[in-house]
Design an enzyme around this catalytic site. Structure first.
Site, PDB file in Angstrom:
ATOM      1  N   ASN A   1     -14.999  -1.927 -21.830  1.00  0.00           N
ATOM      2  CA  ASN A   1     -14.113  -1.873 -20.659  1.00  0.00           C
ATOM      3  C   ASN A   1     -14.651  -2.900 -19.683  1.00  0.00           C
ATOM      4  OD1 ASN A   1     -12.614  -1.156 -18.400  1.00  0.00           O
ATOM      5  ND2 ASN A   1     -13.858   0.640 -17.939  1.00  0.00           N
ATOM      6  N   GLY A   2     -13.793  -3.748 -19.141  1.00  0.00           N
ATOM      7  CA  GLY A   2     -14.261  -4.718 -18.151  1.00  0.00           C
ATOM      8  C   GLY A   2     -14.173  -6.130 -18.678  1.00  0.00           C
TER       9      GLY A   2
ATOM     10  N   GLU B   1       0.559  -1.677   7.103  1.00  0.00           N
ATOM     11  CA  GLU B   1       0.277  -0.807   5.952  1.00  0.00           C
ATOM     12  C   GLU B   1      -0.340   0.517   6.422  1.00  0.00           C
ATOM     13  OE1 GLU B   1       1.256  -0.612   3.105  1.00  0.00           O
ATOM     14  OE2 GLU B   1      -0.195   0.594   2.001  1.00  0.00           O
TER      15      GLU B   1
ATOM     16  N   TRP C   1      -6.296  -2.658 -21.981  1.00  0.00           N
ATOM     17  CA  TRP C   1      -5.377  -3.268 -21.011  1.00  0.00           C
ATOM     18  C   TRP C   1      -5.716  -4.747 -21.089  1.00  0.00           C
ATOM     19  CZ3 TRP C   1      -2.137  -0.721 -17.269  1.00  0.00           C
ATOM     20  CH2 TRP C   1      -1.582  -1.567 -16.314  1.00  0.00           C
TER      21      TRP C   1
ATOM     22  N   LYS D   1       8.471   7.594  -6.525  1.00  0.00           N
ATOM     23  CA  LYS D   1       7.559   6.479  -6.811  1.00  0.00           C
ATOM     24  C   LYS D   1       8.309   5.144  -6.916  1.00  0.00           C
ATOM     25  CE  LYS D   1       3.543   4.852  -7.705  1.00  0.00           C
ATOM     26  NZ  LYS D   1       2.643   4.787  -6.574  1.00  0.00           N
TER      27      LYS D   1
ATOM     28  N   HIS E   1       4.645  -6.796  25.838  1.00  0.00           N
ATOM     29  CA  HIS E   1       6.083  -7.052  25.997  1.00  0.00           C
ATOM     30  C   HIS E   1       6.915  -5.796  25.747  1.00  0.00           C
ATOM     31  CE1 HIS E   1       5.133 -11.248  26.426  1.00  0.00           C
ATOM     32  NE2 HIS E   1       4.428 -11.201  25.308  1.00  0.00           N
TER      33      HIS E   1
ATOM     34  N   LYS F   1       1.368   4.177   5.831  1.00  0.00           N
ATOM     35  CA  LYS F   1       0.680   5.295   5.166  1.00  0.00           C
ATOM     36  C   LYS F   1       0.717   6.525   6.068  1.00  0.00           C
ATOM     37  CE  LYS F   1      -0.182   3.734   1.258  1.00  0.00           C
ATOM     38  NZ  LYS F   1       1.027   2.998   1.344  1.00  0.00           N
TER      39      LYS F   1
ATOM     40  N   CYS G   1      -9.394  -0.464 -19.038  1.00  0.00           N
ATOM     41  CA  CYS G   1      -9.463   0.072 -20.401  1.00  0.00           C
ATOM     42  C   CYS G   1     -10.134   1.445 -20.390  1.00  0.00           C
ATOM     43  CB  CYS G   1     -10.281  -0.854 -21.282  1.00  0.00           C
ATOM     44  SG  CYS G   1      -9.673  -2.544 -21.287  1.00  0.00           S
TER      45      CYS G   1
ATOM     46  N   GLU H   1       4.250   7.944   6.064  1.00  0.00           N
ATOM     47  CA  GLU H   1       4.721   8.386   4.758  1.00  0.00           C
ATOM     48  C   GLU H   1       4.049   9.676   4.300  1.00  0.00           C
ATOM     49  OE1 GLU H   1       4.803   5.973   0.696  1.00  0.00           O
ATOM     50  OE2 GLU H   1       3.057   5.476   1.889  1.00  0.00           O
TER      51      GLU H   1
ATOM     52  N   ARG I   1      -5.246   5.379 -17.122  1.00  0.00           N
ATOM     53  CA  ARG I   1      -5.867   4.110 -16.772  1.00  0.00           C
ATOM     54  C   ARG I   1      -4.946   2.930 -17.107  1.00  0.00           C
ATOM     55  NH1 ARG I   1     -11.334   4.769 -15.829  1.00  0.00           N
ATOM     56  NH2 ARG I   1     -11.929   2.690 -16.495  1.00  0.00           N
TER      57      ARG I   1
HETATM   58  C1  F6R Z   1       4.401   3.047  -0.034  1.00  0.00           C
HETATM   59  C2  F6R Z   1       5.064   2.712  -1.282  1.00  0.00           C
HETATM   60  C3  F6R Z   1       6.362   2.004  -1.215  1.00  0.00           C
HETATM   61  C4  F6R Z   1       6.440   0.923  -2.298  1.00  0.00           C
HETATM   62  C5  F6R Z   1       7.836   0.307  -2.332  1.00  0.00           C
HETATM   63  C6  F6R Z   1       7.931  -0.799  -3.338  1.00  0.00           C
HETATM   64  O1  F6R Z   1       3.191   3.688  -0.241  1.00  0.00           O
HETATM   65  O2  F6R Z   1       4.587   3.018  -2.337  1.00  0.00           O
HETATM   66  O3  F6R Z   1       6.570   1.445   0.040  1.00  0.00           O
HETATM   67  O4  F6R Z   1       5.491  -0.055  -2.035  1.00  0.00           O
HETATM   68  O5  F6R Z   1       8.769   1.311  -2.647  1.00  0.00           O
HETATM   69  O6  F6R Z   1       7.646  -0.365  -4.615  1.00  0.00           O
HETATM   70  P1  F6R Z   1       7.308  -1.376  -5.768  1.00  0.00           P
HETATM   71  O7  F6R Z   1       6.034  -2.058  -5.431  1.00  0.00           O
HETATM   72  O8  F6R Z   1       7.204  -0.543  -7.008  1.00  0.00           O
HETATM   73  O9  F6R Z   1       8.439  -2.347  -5.823  1.00  0.00           O
END
Ligand code: F6R
Length: 622
Positions: free
Chosen positions: A111-112, A495, A85, A617, A518, A499, A2, A502, A27
């Site tokens: 908030n919280g 992960e 939220w 995104k 292996h 990162k 929030c 990417e 937020r």
């Molecule tokens: C990596 C990243 C992507 C998303 C993937 C799925 O940093 O952001 O690998 O995780 O495109 O996206 P969502 O979670 O929105 O389905």
């Protein structure tokens, strides 16, 4: 997460509050409201949906609309605003903040989460207080009413002492047209001081257009603000001396909360975001409460689940992998993981006793949605885990569990990942509770450990950055990074490597450490940094042997270890330590240095971490 904004000064404040709320939109929120005090009376306007709805409700942006509340004569020069939220209670106008007490003299925004809200509500109700919302926040207004005898700060202090949880709130009283009082326990709270005016907010951008003088409020403190002044006290009422600071951010930096990038800002938001994701769901010490999820996934269905299938893409897939280990460990249900883009093309066998969990932070990823729909068509129950209200995933599922990470602007997922992991832990513990696979003591112990995670995430972020930067400095021109881990450490390696690829564009791979011999061992030489997840776990000794194999090839071992683990120090060239927690929960801490490593490597290479090349995104194209 929030957003709070408050103003007391000499200027009409309706627009100042709404502008401040606009700066807090990142937020994330589902409703918003403002309360204004003028002529001894508090008026409130609240609206479900975005700020455009609030603006319309107060008569702004409407032809000929002057705004009922805002133009009350004389115009209010004190008020509170909030973006909500939803946590406790549905998304309704009544549940939107600000909330008032019985007589509407006290108004608050929060908030919280107030963890002991049920006990307090029961007690206040028995004392005759009448509640008008389903929220935990409203309790604070009634507590202040109960303790008030002319001194608002004293009443806030007493109310503060009654509360448990993590929150920040701000209050005003109709008898005090020149005073706002706010308190902080874990959630951010900052004061902005101008000429004969003072702001209170969850984040600096809310008032930066008006003043650059900011005063940070710390945990356990209460601040009383009057026009141009702020008095800070501790929870016992002792004065606290605190210098204000000048905020030197330009507009762009302000949007990024003073960080160089959205990605770094979003990493810093992880303690708060994870706290929001877990807190109200863990308000009891002996069970997890998944709210609305429990209506669709009844105890009878949970008892009948034969198999869980998790479908997701990218980072969300890695969160699912962590979830698989946790669910199998705690709830003893077999879990299959599937990359969503593969699942739908392999004619999957689905049964009505399957629970399919679709993880998608955006709620709009085409492959994940298609996998969820297919599973549902074939008779499985589908649970969506998403960060975005109203997203397609919420419509394609039988039940929805929201992460509450707030908006993530950086393309690389960071805070949404840790919130997904936290939510998967919640699902694991919830299933274990219903299926009776953990003893009461073990469940209580894990719930207590979960509650400590936001602190530990903060502690990790605060303590590891210098070491991570040193590694990044030494390795950022490297040609290849290898990440090794076993068991629940493996998804974190995946992960970390994702990162690195990417945002730094450095080839990197993640491997189950036991598989290294292996094949991938051929890649190792003295120029290969090898990041090993060596946090405490029942198989730490196995990981240590793999680290020895790596060192024997001359490669540098950078270990992510649990604090104080001597054997890991001895087996590595450099150790980055994270706080101890239950071993199943360690990944949520271990991933933080890996996010930071990829980040600092990319920054040292001069890359745009917020918008990596070729990536968007949300991937919605089939
Ligand atoms: C990596 C990243 C992507 C998303 C993937 C799925 O940093 O952001 O690998 O995780 O495109 O996206 P969502 O979670 O929105 O389905």
């Amino acid at each position: 997460m929030c957003g709070i904004v408050g103003y007391v000064g000499r200027r009409p404040c309706r627009d100042l509050l709404i502008n401040g709320l606009q700066k807090l939109e990142y937020r994330g929120y589902d409703s918003a409201g403002i309360s204004l005090l003028a002529d001894g009376r508090i008026d409130t306007v609240r609206a479900v949906g975005n700020l455009a709805n609030l603006r319309a409700a107060v008569g702004l942006d409407v032809e000929g609309g002057d705004g009922a509340v805002a133009v009350a004569a004389p115009p209010a020069t004190i008020g509170l605003g909030h973006t909500r939220w939803a946590t406790h209670g549905r998304v309704t106008e009544q549940n939107a903040h600000p909330h008032g007490d019985c007589s509407d003299d006290v108004h608050i925004v929060l908030n919280g989460i107030v963890e002991n809200h049920s006990e307090l509500r029961a007690q206040l109700t028995s004392e005759g207080h009448i509640f008008s919302s389903e929220t935990d926040a409203e309790i604070v207004a009634h507590l202040i009413e109960k303790h008030y005898s002319g001194d608002l700060t004293a009443a806030v202090r007493q109310a503060f002492a009654d509360l448990r949880g993590h929150y920040a709130f701000a209050a005003m009283h109709a008898d005090h047209p020149d005073t706002l009082v706010a308190a902080r326990q874990e959630c951010p709270l900052i004061v902005g001081i101008g000429a004969e005016e003072t702001f209170i907010a969850s984040a600096i951008p809310a008032f930066l257009a008006e003043t650059r003088i900011a005063l940070a409020i710390e945990n356990g403190e209460i601040v009383t603000v009057t026009p141009g002044e702020a008095q800070v006290t501790d929870a016992e009422g002792n004065p606290v001396e605190r210098e204000s600071d000048e905020v030197l951010w330009d507009d762009e930096a302000a949007e990024k909360g003073g960080y160089a990038t959205f990605m770094r800002k979003e990493m810093a938001e992880q303690p708060d975001a994870v706290a929001e994701t877990i807190a109200d769901r863990l308000s009891a010490s002996d069970r997890v409460d998944l709210g609305q999820v429990e209506a669709a996934l009844t105890p009878e269905f949970v008892a009948s689940i034969d198999r869980i299938v998790i479908v997701a893409c990218g980072t969300s897939y890695h969160a699912g992998l962590v979830g698989r280990y946790a669910i199998e460990q705690w709830a003893r249900v077999p879990v299959e993981m599937d990359i969503a883009s593969e699942y739908r093309y392999r004619d999957p066998v689905v049964s009505p006793n399957d629970l399919v969990i679709g993880i998608t932070q955006s709620g709009e990823t085409a492959d994940t949605l298609a996998a969820m729909r297919l599973a549902r068509e074939r008779g499985a129950k589908v649970l969506a885990l998403t960060n975005i209200m109203g997203s397609q995933a919420t419509r394609d599922a039988d039940a929805v569990l929201f992460t509450r990470a707030g908006l993530e602007i950086g393309v690389a997922a960071t805070k949404t990942f840790t919130c997904q992991v936290a939510a998967m832990y919640l699902i694991g513990l919830w299933l274990a509770g219903l299926r009776g696979t953990l003893s009461d003591d073990r469940l209580a112990e894990l719930i207590a450990e979960m509650k400590a995670l936001p602190h530990k995430i903060q502690e990790t972020l605060d303590s590891v950055e210098d070491r991570v930067k040193a590694v990044a400095r030494a390795e950022h021109r490297g040609r290849f990074f290898l990440y090794l881990g076993r068991n629940i450490g493996l998804p974190i390696c995946l992960e970390g490597a994702l990162k690195m690829k990417e945002i730094s564009y450095i080839p990197s791979d993640a491997y189950a450490a036991g598989e290294m011999k292996h094949g991938p061992i051929a890649l190792l030489d003295d120029s290969t940094p090898v990041v090993c997840i060596a946090t405490d776990s029942p198989i730490l000794d196995k990981v240590l042997s793999n680290m020895e194999e790596v060192r024997a090839r001359g490669a540098d071992v950078i270990a992510i270890a649990t604090h104080g683990q001597e054997k890991v120090r001895d087996a590595s060239d450099l150790v980055i330590e994270v706080p101890a927690t239950d071993w199943v929960l360690q990944p949520i801490l271990a991933v933080l240095p890996l996010q930071l490593l990829a980040y600092h490597v990319a920054r040292m290479l001069g890359l745009n971490v917020d918008q990596p090349r070729n990536l968007a995104k949300t991937v919605t194209v089939e």
